[in-house]
Design a protein around this motif. Sequence first.
Motif, short mmCIF file in Angstrom:
data_model
loop_
_atom_site.label_atom_id
_atom_site.label_comp_id
_atom_site.label_asym_id
_atom_site.label_seq_id
_atom_site.Cartn_x
_atom_site.Cartn_y
_atom_site.Cartn_z
N ARG A 14 -57.52 -37.31 -16.40
CA ARG A 14 -58.26 -36.75 -17.63
C ARG A 14 -57.40 -36.94 -18.66
O ARG A 14 -55.91 -36.95 -18.34
CB ARG A 14 -58.19 -35.10 -17.23
CG ARG A 14 -59.05 -34.95 -16.00
CD ARG A 14 -59.03 -33.44 -15.57
NE ARG A 14 -59.76 -32.69 -16.70
CZ ARG A 14 -59.83 -31.44 -16.90
NH1 ARG A 14 -59.20 -30.77 -16.08
NH2 ARG A 14 -60.44 -30.90 -18.07
N GLU B 103 -61.69 -38.75 -18.19
CA GLU B 103 -62.36 -37.79 -19.04
C GLU B 103 -61.49 -37.54 -20.07
O GLU B 103 -60.13 -37.30 -20.02
CB GLU B 103 -62.43 -36.38 -18.34
CG GLU B 103 -63.75 -36.30 -17.79
CD GLU B 103 -63.68 -34.95 -16.79
OE1 GLU B 103 -64.45 -34.86 -15.99
OE2 GLU B 103 -62.83 -34.02 -16.70
N ARG B 104 -61.96 -37.31 -21.42
CA ARG B 104 -61.39 -36.99 -22.49
C ARG B 104 -61.59 -35.63 -22.89
O ARG B 104 -62.69 -35.36 -23.15
CB ARG B 104 -61.59 -38.17 -23.70
CG ARG B 104 -61.38 -39.36 -23.48
CD ARG B 104 -61.96 -40.48 -24.34
NE ARG B 104 -61.82 -41.80 -23.68
CZ ARG B 104 -62.64 -42.94 -24.34
NH1 ARG B 104 -62.93 -42.74 -25.48
NH2 ARG B 104 -62.50 -44.11 -23.71
N VAL B 105 -60.57 -34.78 -22.92
CA VAL B 105 -60.83 -33.50 -22.84
C VAL B 105 -60.19 -33.08 -24.45
O VAL B 105 -58.94 -33.17 -24.72
CB VAL B 105 -60.06 -32.55 -22.07
CG1 VAL B 105 -60.52 -31.16 -22.30
CG2 VAL B 105 -60.72 -32.80 -20.53
N ALA B 106 -61.18 -32.57 -25.50
CA ALA B 106 -60.45 -32.25 -26.73
C ALA B 106 -60.32 -30.82 -26.89
O ALA B 106 -60.78 -29.94 -26.46
CB ALA B 106 -61.85 -32.32 -27.64
N TYR C 250 -55.85 -35.24 -22.33
CA TYR C 250 -56.04 -34.13 -23.35
C TYR C 250 -55.64 -34.62 -24.84
O TYR C 250 -54.62 -35.08 -24.79
CB TYR C 250 -55.29 -32.81 -22.67
CG TYR C 250 -55.84 -32.39 -21.70
CD1 TYR C 250 -56.98 -31.38 -21.64
CD2 TYR C 250 -55.16 -32.36 -20.53
CE1 TYR C 250 -57.15 -30.62 -20.53
CE2 TYR C 250 -55.66 -31.91 -19.37
CZ TYR C 250 -56.65 -31.00 -19.30
OH TYR C 250 -57.02 -30.43 -18.47
#
Lengths: 242, 242
Positions: A70, A93-96, A72
């Motif tokens: 992940r 995963e790209r978490v904004a 962020y």
Amino acid sequence: MAAIDEVFREVAAGAVNYGVVPVENSTEGVINHTLDNFMDSSVHICGEVELRIHHHLLVSDITKTENITRIYSHAQSLAQCRKWLDSHFPKAERVAVSSNAEAAKRIQSEWNSAAIAGDMAAELYGLTKRSEKIEDMPDNSTRFLIIGTQPVSASGDDKTSIIVAVSNKPGALYNLLAPFHSNGIDLTRVETRPSRNGAWSYVFFIDFVGHADEQKVSSVLSEIADQAADVRVLGSYPRAVM
Amino acid sequence: MAAIDEVFREVAAGAVNYGVVPVENSTEGVINHTLDNFMDSSVHICGEVELRIHHHLLVSDITKTENITRIYSHAQSLAQCRKWLDSHFPKAERVAVSSNAEAAKRIQSEWNSAAIAGDMAAELYGLTKRSEKIEDMPDNSTRFLIIGTQPVSASGDDKTSIIVAVSNKPGALYNLLAPFHSNGIDLTRVETRPSRNGAWSYVFFIDFVGHADEQKVSSVLSEIADQAADVRVLGSYPRAVM
């Protein structure tokens, strides 16, 4: 502050004298959320500054690169590093999150996450730079605005930002730009955003060279006020050297 | 398709005849990623359609509302539901994925996640609507473009989209709009995006009423071509009723 909204709120409330908010990035374009905040706020723009932006992939010491699942960051920074991420971490995963600082803070104790942020966040939260300068465009730069509650007097080389709401009819934008052209005032930026008054109506954010105290500028502004539904001067401020 | 890029790629490669891509939302504004794709692609715009967009909070049957700690969706949908999320799930992580369909697919077997997506995704992936119509603006709508490889002939009520690169000098936008105005052609949209040629240079995406085969339109286009660094017609297509 954890997010752009909070900067506007703190300045408007008088808790701080000035705030700094990003308004436009050379790779990703305008920061919509900042423009939208101006619609709801009464703060003044007091200055602008342009900075080269380097992004780094930050991790805590315990994080192995192969374990990163992940990543962020603020949505803008994720977008500014999109190609790098596509090739180096296609499956992560790209978490904004609300800011790059928030991203850095969050991964301090995580073993399978990374954050995209700058040098200051790395130092502040004791993180390691696993990869440096990962922005897609080598000249990636961001223009920031300094916001406050007091207007700034003319410096001799100024810019002015206004918001204009026009009724949605043919030639609206052209007619709005005409007074600037006939008075020899240079526009530096015209941005369109959805207004809050129903679908498919717009407001224009216009930046131009000059100070609202100048005779030429104030006559253009009153000319525009005659045809526009609403005009608000966000501020006149010394022009940054770019 | 899992992402906008793939729609462009499949159409350009001839794997499909047509693709549909979102271009502008009434709440959040233009979809930058779609515009940027037009810069690198040779596809034509063949049509446009506007749809009311309802977003729902989707979960798998095993998910309890109080356990939701992560919410997946496309960044645009997260932004269109920002206020709702702020008040109902202030602490949940918002994870921006490549599409709403991808978000729905991903939570099928998760017990602590939700997705924001529409009716079709709920049906396709067998998910439950935990909350319906959570978009912030009640008239939330999106304009989609239909892309293909063949130009479309005039229908009598058409629109044309072009990309124009101009050199960064005073009056550039005004001079670009002047030929439209003097020929009585209505602009429906002007959007600015960073060009790929160095920081702070721009391209304009312009939509106007008329078909490129019309005499009036083709004379305006050649007038613009004389002053612009580059002009490309993305397509002429029947105008949607909005």
